[in-house]
Write a protein that holds these residues in place. Structure first.
Motif, PDB file in Angstrom:
ATOM      1  N   LEU A 111       0.835  -1.188   0.000  1.00 42.52           N
ATOM      2  CA  LEU A 111       0.000   0.000   0.000  1.00 42.52           C
ATOM      3  C   LEU A 111       0.874   1.245   0.000  1.00 42.52           C
ATOM      4  O   LEU A 111       1.923   1.287   0.668  1.00 42.52           O
ATOM      5  CB  LEU A 111      -0.915   0.023   1.226  1.00 42.52           C
ATOM      6  CG  LEU A 111      -2.222  -0.774   1.134  1.00 42.52           C
ATOM      7  CD1 LEU A 111      -1.948  -2.276   1.134  1.00 42.52           C
ATOM      8  CD2 LEU A 111      -3.144  -0.406   2.292  1.00 42.52           C
ATOM      9  N   SER A 112       0.443   2.260  -0.727  1.00 42.86           N
ATOM     10  CA  SER A 112       1.174   3.528  -0.758  1.00 42.86           C
ATOM     11  C   SER A 112       0.885   4.310   0.519  1.00 42.86           C
ATOM     12  O   SER A 112      -0.105   4.037   1.224  1.00 42.86           O
ATOM     13  CB  SER A 112       0.742   4.349  -1.968  1.00 42.86           C
ATOM     14  OG  SER A 112      -0.606   4.777  -1.795  1.00 42.86           O
ATOM     15  N   PRO A 113       1.723   5.294   0.827  1.00 47.46           N
ATOM     16  CA  PRO A 113       1.431   6.136   2.000  1.00 47.46           C
ATOM     17  C   PRO A 113       0.040   6.764   1.938  1.00 47.46           C
ATOM     18  O   PRO A 113      -0.644   6.882   2.952  1.00 47.46           O
ATOM     19  CB  PRO A 113       2.534   7.202   1.944  1.00 47.46           C
ATOM     20  CG  PRO A 113       3.678   6.494   1.287  1.00 47.46           C
ATOM     21  CD  PRO A 113       3.038   5.611   0.246  1.00 47.46           C
ATOM     22  N   ALA A 114      -0.396   7.155   0.732  1.00 47.23           N
ATOM     23  CA  ALA A 114      -1.719   7.767   0.595  1.00 47.23           C
ATOM     24  C   ALA A 114      -2.817   6.747   0.901  1.00 47.23           C
ATOM     25  O   ALA A 114      -3.835   7.087   1.521  1.00 47.23           O
ATOM     26  CB  ALA A 114      -1.890   8.315  -0.824  1.00 47.23           C
ATOM     27  N   GLU A 115      -2.623   5.508   0.466  1.00 50.06           N
ATOM     28  CA  GLU A 115      -3.613   4.463   0.739  1.00 50.06           C
ATOM     29  C   GLU A 115      -3.671   4.131   2.228  1.00 50.06           C
ATOM     30  O   GLU A 115      -4.748   3.871   2.769  1.00 50.06           O
ATOM     31  CB  GLU A 115      -3.289   3.220  -0.080  1.00 50.06           C
ATOM     32  CG  GLU A 115      -3.549   3.405  -1.573  1.00 50.06           C
ATOM     33  CD  GLU A 115      -2.969   2.298  -2.424  1.00 50.06           C
ATOM     34  OE1 GLU A 115      -3.511   2.067  -3.519  1.00 50.06           O
ATOM     35  OE2 GLU A 115      -1.961   1.670  -2.015  1.00 50.06           O
ATOM     36  N   ILE A 116      -2.521   4.155   2.888  1.00 47.41           N
ATOM     37  CA  ILE A 116      -2.504   3.929   4.339  1.00 47.41           C
ATOM     38  C   ILE A 116      -3.164   5.092   5.061  1.00 47.41           C
ATOM     39  O   ILE A 116      -3.947   4.894   6.001  1.00 47.41           O
ATOM     40  CB  ILE A 116      -1.058   3.724   4.831  1.00 47.41           C
ATOM     41  CG1 ILE A 116      -0.501   2.410   4.271  1.00 47.41           C
ATOM     42  CG2 ILE A 116      -1.006   3.702   6.363  1.00 47.41           C
ATOM     43  CD1 ILE A 116       0.972   2.190   4.544  1.00 47.41           C
ATOM     44  N   ASP A 117      -2.895   6.304   4.606  1.00 46.25           N
ATOM     45  CA  ASP A 117      -3.519   7.487   5.196  1.00 46.25           C
ATOM     46  C   ASP A 117      -5.033   7.424   5.035  1.00 46.25           C
ATOM     47  O   ASP A 117      -5.790   7.790   5.937  1.00 46.25           O
ATOM     48  CB  ASP A 117      -2.963   8.740   4.529  1.00 46.25           C
ATOM     49  CG  ASP A 117      -3.440  10.012   5.211  1.00 46.25           C
ATOM     50  OD1 ASP A 117      -3.015  10.270   6.350  1.00 46.25           O
ATOM     51  OD2 ASP A 117      -4.251  10.747   4.608  1.00 46.25           O
ATOM     52  N   ASP A 118      -5.477   6.923   3.892  1.00 43.23           N
ATOM     53  CA  ASP A 118      -6.908   6.783   3.634  1.00 43.23           C
ATOM     54  C   ASP A 118      -7.546   5.791   4.606  1.00 43.23           C
ATOM     55  O   ASP A 118      -8.664   5.998   5.095  1.00 43.23           O
ATOM     56  CB  ASP A 118      -7.107   6.316   2.187  1.00 43.23           C
ATOM     57  CG  ASP A 118      -8.557   6.368   1.758  1.00 43.23           C
ATOM     58  OD1 ASP A 118      -9.179   7.438   1.894  1.00 43.23           O
ATOM     59  OD2 ASP A 118      -9.060   5.334   1.292  1.00 43.23           O
TER      60      ASP A 118
END
Length: 212
Positions: A194-201
């Motif tokens: 998962l990308s950082p943005a996906e984890i943040d989501d």
């Protein structure tokens, strides 16, 4: 005050860990805080078939043994994590097949976030601790330091440690840790994360940690 019911519950949870394949024979150990005291699997005990006579009871603050049963040689980091983390009541050291294979790789993955369950339950960052002799003060100190702000760690050439507010949370973290490592191994190293943005989501909409 530790009761017989506490001991029976502790034994049942130890057997659950063994039944799930997280420990084999004398590998691994488990602890549970009950008030100012801690139940620990005894030194040399087999967690999958832990008997009552191999359950140690210790004072949390001093490590004093209260029932004459010698605790696991890893009691140093169990007690240390529980002292540092008032939000944690269970510590589990395990050696599941795939996660231990990853622990023994010449280079460990830098990112374990292969599925959403990892950042949600195991932790978006999993510290990798260098090899120290099992039971050593150096290993205990490294685990305690890493788990001040992480819930899961990988021990090089050794195994894994997770903690939780209760048995279910610690068990869930261990199982998803093993699942992630199984994906990593079975993919032959060809896996995405998962990308950082996906984890943040996930933190925003699943865990509710942030305001959308």
């Amino acid at each position: 005050m530790i009761t017989n019911e506490h001991i029976e519950q502790f034994i049942a949870q130890a057997h659950r860990v063994g039944d799930a394949g997280l420990t084999v024979c004398s590998s691994g150990n488990i602890s549970w805080r009950v008030g100012d005291e801690v139940l620990l699997s005894g030194t040399g005990s087999w967690v999958p078939v832990l008997p009552k006579e191999k359950v140690a009871v210790c004072r949390l603050e001093t490590g004093e043994v209260l029932n004459g049963v010698k605790p696991s040689m890893e009691s140093g980091f169990h007690l240390g994590v529980l002292r540092e983390r008032p939000d944690v009541n269970v510590v589990l050291h395990f050696q599941s097949p795939y996660a231990t294979a990853v622990a023994c790789m010449s280079e460990q993955p830098k990112d374990f976030n292969v599925t959403a369950e990892v950042p949600c339950h195991v932790g978006a960052e999993i510290p990798v601790i260098p090899y120290y002799r099992p039971g050593s003060k150096e290993l205990a100190a490294a685990v305690i330091a890493a788990m001040k702000d992480h819930n899961s760690v990988l021990l090089r050439k050794h195994g894994q440690v997770v903690c939780g507010k209760d048995f279910d949370q610690a068990f869930e973290r261990a199982m998803f840790f093993e699942m992630a490592c199984r994906i990593i191994i079975l993919s032959g190293g060809r896996y995405g994360t998962l990308s950082p943005a996906e984890i943040d989501d996930l933190e925003t909409y699943v865990l509710g940690k942030k305001t959308p």
